[in-house]
Design an enzyme around this catalytic site. Structure first.
Site, PDB file in Angstrom:
ATOM      1  N   SER A 134     -33.213   8.914  -1.990  1.00 58.98           N
ATOM      2  CA  SER A 134     -34.174   7.821  -1.821  1.00 58.98           C
ATOM      3  C   SER A 134     -33.966   7.241  -0.440  1.00 58.98           C
ATOM      4  O   SER A 134     -32.890   7.380   0.158  1.00 58.98           O
ATOM      5  CB  SER A 134     -33.927   6.749  -2.887  1.00 58.98           C
ATOM      6  OG  SER A 134     -34.611   5.542  -2.584  1.00 58.98           O
ATOM      7  N   TYR A 147     -27.960   1.121  -7.096  1.00 58.32           N
ATOM      8  CA  TYR A 147     -28.896   2.184  -6.714  1.00 58.32           C
ATOM      9  C   TYR A 147     -28.605   2.658  -5.294  1.00 58.32           C
ATOM     10  O   TYR A 147     -28.556   3.856  -5.021  1.00 58.32           O
ATOM     11  CB  TYR A 147     -30.323   1.656  -6.821  1.00 58.32           C
ATOM     12  CG  TYR A 147     -31.380   2.739  -6.753  1.00 58.32           C
ATOM     13  CD1 TYR A 147     -31.545   3.638  -7.794  1.00 58.32           C
ATOM     14  CD2 TYR A 147     -32.234   2.843  -5.647  1.00 58.32           C
ATOM     15  CE1 TYR A 147     -32.520   4.623  -7.744  1.00 58.32           C
ATOM     16  CE2 TYR A 147     -33.206   3.816  -5.592  1.00 58.32           C
ATOM     17  CZ  TYR A 147     -33.346   4.703  -6.639  1.00 58.32           C
ATOM     18  OH  TYR A 147     -34.312   5.690  -6.582  1.00 58.32           O
TER      19      TYR A 147
END
Length: 276
Positions: A134, A147
């Protein structure tokens, strides 16, 4: 005119929905042999693709998947470690269990896939590991610690493997998109509902969908690109941090300040709603 690449043997994790499903459709549409995997017992897959249950946190499932592609296809050309979960929250709102779950899925799931298939790729003298991380693996926003840490680990894993496996003819790509329209928000837990709502809004208002991101990822993988930034927002964020660090730092400080202001606001009074 560039010739189309020869048909490839592709395994995609988390392929029942979202980006995984879009990638499976892209590969299958051009005639590649595609094995779609996910945690469910069954799933709809594109014409020409097959499905297999694979829990990326279960090493036995990975071993069985490698045996299956070796037996049925004689090997594998592309492994796409796509499966993952969304996460976010302020550090004091996240439990130890939250951290273990996020890192088990988002980091160790990819690690186990790479560990399982690296010997096969080395034996073949060819193969391509594609790890879906990501933009959060490159740009680290406040209140996204679990995350960010997990996706940064996937970026580091990918870069290390690029140099480690390169002498065997094995390519590595790491995909770092920003927010795009997908069902990833469904995997958010409720450890920090305020930040979950923010992430859900960002995903919902994204300009690009999974199909558009998938098309760009497939082209980049075909080209052998290592760092794949498939959308403009991801590229701007990554290059701002690298080339305009004072601007990046101001943006991150402003985000942190907004989070503090939100915490200081009194909780909404629900008394009237309950009595209505």
């Amino acid at each position: 005119m560039t010739a189309a690449p020869p048909p490839r043997r592709v395994l995609i994790t988390g392929g029942a929905s979202g980006l995984g499903a879009a990638l499976a459709a892209r590969y299958a549409a051009r005639g590649d042999r595609v094995l779609v995997t996910d945690r469910a017992d069954t799933a709809d897959v594109p014409a020409g693709a097959t499905y297999r249950r694979l829990d990326i946190t279960a090493e036995d499932d990975w071993t069985a998947a490698r045996a299956a592609v070796r037996s049925e296809w004689g090997g594998l050309d592309v492994l796409v470690n796509n499966a993952g979960i969304a996460a976010g929250g302020r550090i004091d709102r996240l439990s130890g269990e939250h951290w273990r779950r996020v890192l088990d899925v988002n980091v160790l799931g990819a690690v186990t896939g790479c560990r399982t298939f690296a010997p096969l790729f080395k034996e073949q003298g060819a193969g391509h590991l594609v790890n879906v991380a990501s933009a959060a693996g490159l740009v680290h926003s406040p209140a996204m610690t679990s995350y960010d840490a997990g996706k940064a680990a996937v970026v580091a894993l990918s870069e290390s493997l690029r140099w480690e496996l390169g002498p065997w003819g094995v390519a590595v790509s790491v995909v770092c998109p920003s927010f795009f329209r997908t069902n990833l928000a469904a995997s958010l837990d409720d450890d920090d509902p305020m930040m979950g709502q923010v992430a859900t809004r960002l995903i919902a208002r994204s300009r690009l969908g999974a199909d558009e991101i998938a098309a760009r990822v497939v082209r980049a993988v075909d080209a052998g690109t290592f760092l794949v930034l498939p959308d403009r927002d991801a590229r701007i964020a990554a290059w701002t941090k690298r080339l305009a660090r004072p601007l990046y730092d101001r943006q991150m400080r402003a985000m942190g300040a907004r989070i503090r202001r939100a915490e200081q606001q009194p909780a909404p009074d629900r008394t009237e709603e309950r009595s209505a």
